[in-house]
Design a protein around this motif. Structure first.
Motif, short mmCIF file in Angstrom:
data_model
loop_
_atom_site.label_atom_id
_atom_site.label_comp_id
_atom_site.label_asym_id
_atom_site.label_seq_id
_atom_site.Cartn_x
_atom_site.Cartn_y
_atom_site.Cartn_z
N THR A 164 -24.51 -16.13 -20.39
CA THR A 164 -25.61 -16.07 -21.35
C THR A 164 -26.14 -14.64 -21.38
O THR A 164 -26.35 -14.04 -20.31
CB THR A 164 -26.73 -17.04 -20.94
OG1 THR A 164 -26.18 -18.35 -20.84
CG2 THR A 164 -27.86 -17.04 -21.96
N THR A 210 -28.13 -15.82 -25.84
CA THR A 210 -26.95 -16.28 -26.58
C THR A 210 -25.87 -16.72 -25.59
O THR A 210 -25.54 -16.00 -24.66
CB THR A 210 -26.39 -15.16 -27.48
OG1 THR A 210 -27.41 -14.73 -28.38
CG2 THR A 210 -25.18 -15.63 -28.27
N GLN A 211 -25.32 -17.91 -25.82
CA GLN A 211 -24.22 -18.42 -25.01
C GLN A 211 -22.92 -17.77 -25.50
O GLN A 211 -22.63 -17.84 -26.70
CB GLN A 211 -24.11 -19.94 -25.15
CG GLN A 211 -25.34 -20.69 -24.71
CD GLN A 211 -25.37 -20.90 -23.21
OE1 GLN A 211 -24.34 -21.03 -22.58
NE2 GLN A 211 -26.55 -20.93 -22.64
N TRP A 226 -16.19 -14.59 -26.97
CA TRP A 226 -16.09 -15.64 -27.98
C TRP A 226 -17.50 -16.13 -28.20
O TRP A 226 -18.14 -16.66 -27.29
CB TRP A 226 -15.18 -16.76 -27.45
CG TRP A 226 -14.95 -17.87 -28.43
CD1 TRP A 226 -15.51 -19.10 -28.38
CD2 TRP A 226 -14.10 -17.86 -29.57
NE1 TRP A 226 -15.06 -19.87 -29.42
CE2 TRP A 226 -14.19 -19.13 -30.17
CE3 TRP A 226 -13.28 -16.90 -30.15
CZ2 TRP A 226 -13.48 -19.46 -31.32
CZ3 TRP A 226 -12.59 -17.23 -31.30
CH2 TRP A 226 -12.69 -18.49 -31.87
N VAL A 227 -18.02 -15.90 -29.41
CA VAL A 227 -19.41 -16.22 -29.72
C VAL A 227 -19.46 -17.08 -30.98
O VAL A 227 -19.19 -16.59 -32.08
CB VAL A 227 -20.25 -14.93 -29.94
CG1 VAL A 227 -21.71 -15.27 -30.13
CG2 VAL A 227 -20.05 -13.94 -28.81
N HIS A 228 -19.77 -18.35 -30.82
CA HIS A 228 -19.90 -19.26 -31.96
C HIS A 228 -18.71 -19.16 -32.91
O HIS A 228 -18.87 -19.01 -34.13
CB HIS A 228 -21.20 -19.01 -32.71
CG HIS A 228 -22.42 -19.05 -31.85
ND1 HIS A 228 -22.82 -20.17 -31.15
CD2 HIS A 228 -23.32 -18.07 -31.54
CE1 HIS A 228 -23.91 -19.89 -30.47
NE2 HIS A 228 -24.23 -18.64 -30.68
N GLY A 229 -17.48 -19.18 -32.37
CA GLY A 229 -16.27 -19.16 -33.19
C GLY A 229 -15.83 -17.78 -33.64
O GLY A 229 -14.91 -17.67 -34.44
N GLN A 230 -16.46 -16.73 -33.15
CA GLN A 230 -16.15 -15.36 -33.56
C GLN A 230 -15.82 -14.52 -32.33
O GLN A 230 -16.57 -14.54 -31.35
CB GLN A 230 -17.37 -14.75 -34.28
CG GLN A 230 -17.29 -13.27 -34.55
CD GLN A 230 -16.34 -12.90 -35.66
OE1 GLN A 230 -16.47 -13.40 -36.77
NE2 GLN A 230 -15.39 -12.04 -35.37
#
Length: 178
Positions: free
Chosen positions: A6, A28-29, A43-47
């Motif tokens: 995080t 942010t996870q 890798w952040v929310h599919g990006q």
């Protein structure tokens, strides 16, 4: 192997593959998918995103230490240190450094009147349309400018001759399963 972390503070990261900058707020996870050369692929929310090593503290990782002056200080010692630094630069999608990939075409050093060296690197990309090209070149330039014996650094991206797989080292080809 991915590591979930995080963000501990707001931080900027570059989106892969287009290179646009995005702000990640504190809390942010993210998942670390690659940690090479002092930078991180997240890798952040599919990006996919690239985080500079200077911002490693934002994900609870140590910031890379600043390099020391080249032993002996002569041009050959500095040249070796420059090549070592270039081996810490990665495309965030490929787990092989830019030297082993065969992306670095040349590296020239020139003594400067005021001391230190001017470094001129010529490199290419695996594909002319690579959205991370500027980010990779900037990463190499930034890392070179941190070297105590480097007063100026320029990294030029060229496409002649065009890159192909034959330019990779055997180790790179093995690492990529080619």
């Amino acid at each position: 192997m991915r590591e979930a972390v995080t963000t501990t503070r707001a931080v900027r990261a570059e989106c892969v593959p287009d290179g646009r900058v995005a702000e990640l707020p504190a809390g942010t996870q993210v998942q670390i998918t690659q940690a090479l050369g002092g930078s991180f692929t997240l890798w952040v929310h599919g990006q996919l995103m690239r985080l500079r090593g200077a911002d490693a503290d934002a994900i609870g990782k140590p910031v890379p230490a600043a390099p020391t002056a080249a032993a002996g200080g002569g041009i050959e010692a500095v040249r070796e240190q420059v090549w070592q630094v270039l081996r810490t630069c990665y495309d965030p999608e490929i787990p092989v450094d830019i030297v082993e990939l065969g992306l670095v075409y040349g590296c020239e050093l020139e003594p400067m009147d005021e001391g230190g060296f001017r470094v001129q690197v010529t490199m290419t990309l695996t594909a002319p349309g690579c959205g991370m090209g500027e980010a990779i070149a900037d990463d190499a330039c930034d890392k070179l400018l941190v070297l105590p014996d480097v007063g100026e650094a320029t990294v030029d991206v060229v496409f002649d001759p065009p890159w192909d797989r034959s330019m990779m080292s055997e180790a790179a080809a093995l690492a990529l399963g080619l």
